[in-house]
Design a protein around this motif. Structure first.
Motif: not given
Length: 219
Positions: A84-87, A72-78, A94-97
């Motif tokens: 702002q969850d995605r399917p 993931y890009a930093p923006r997606q993590l933020l 997920n970004p944290l995982g």
């Protein structure tokens, strides 16, 4: 309507549980010391083979096991941290995982690499320690026994806490998915390839990685 989707292919599941068992056994053997260090060395080579396999499988494995699916890009993590969850976040990592996975792989690789060059002058000498200078051996030994060990234990603790939180607070059965390979999702998403061809490829890669790890131990 819920959709049952194969997320984790069999090779990824076998890798995950083998790495978990080997890492725990490696930590325990290090704490025991003495003759148990023989097993610590052997388990280190097992972990090295598993990590090499995962690096390759992250390029050619099932859809959700490939690094590109959770890079993931930093923006997606933020955006994720802002709720702002995605399917796709409820399917694979997920970004944290994803950050947790990359951190765990990096620390384990560092532990294995420094272990190969370590020498505690009592019970254990890494197979590559005689190939480098005393300063490098000392630095590798210090990292392996001190900072690297503490980082690994901290990451393992965070990993277990995250699993507990997602299981009980978010009602996402992560452990069950890593056993069965399947997740029940509210959106149809791509399934991971997990047929005989995929598994034979994984077996070939695993044997090659095991041979490389064994060969390093013969120096």
């Amino acid at each position: 309507m819920l959709h049952t989707v194969r997320i984790w292919d069999l090779p990824t599941r076998l890798f995950h549980w083998s790495l978990a068992a080997s890492t725990i056994a490696m930590i325990v053997s290090a704490k025991i010391g003495g003759n148990a260090m023989i097993w610590h060395l052997r388990l280190g080579h097992v972990v090295l083979a598993l990590l090499l396999f995962r690096l390759v499988w992250g390029l050619v494995g099932g859809h959700w096991s490939r690094f590109r699916s959770f890079l993931y890009a930093p923006r997606q993590l933020l955006d994720y941290l802002r709720g702002q969850d995605r399917p796709a976040h409820s399917a694979g990592h997920n970004p944290l995982g994803a950050l947790s996975v990359f951190a765990m792989l990096a620390v384990l690789l560092a532990q294995v690499a420094t272990g190969l060059f370590s020498d505690d002058a009592i019970f254990y000498a890494g197979p590559l320690s005689r190939l480098v200078s005393a300063d490098i051996v000392e630095a590798a030994t210090r990292w392996h026994a001190e900072l690297g060990q503490y980082l690994l234990l901290a990451l393992l603790g965070l990993h277990l806490l995250a699993i507990a939180w997602y299981t009980f607070a978010r009602r996402r059965p992560l452990v069950r998915a890593m056993v069965s390979g399947d997740r029940e999702l509210t959106h149809p998403l791509p399934a991971a390839a997990d047929g005989s061809r995929q598994r034979l490829l994984a077996l070939g890669i695993a044997l090659l990685c095991a041979a490389i790890s064994w060969g390093i131990g013969q120096f």
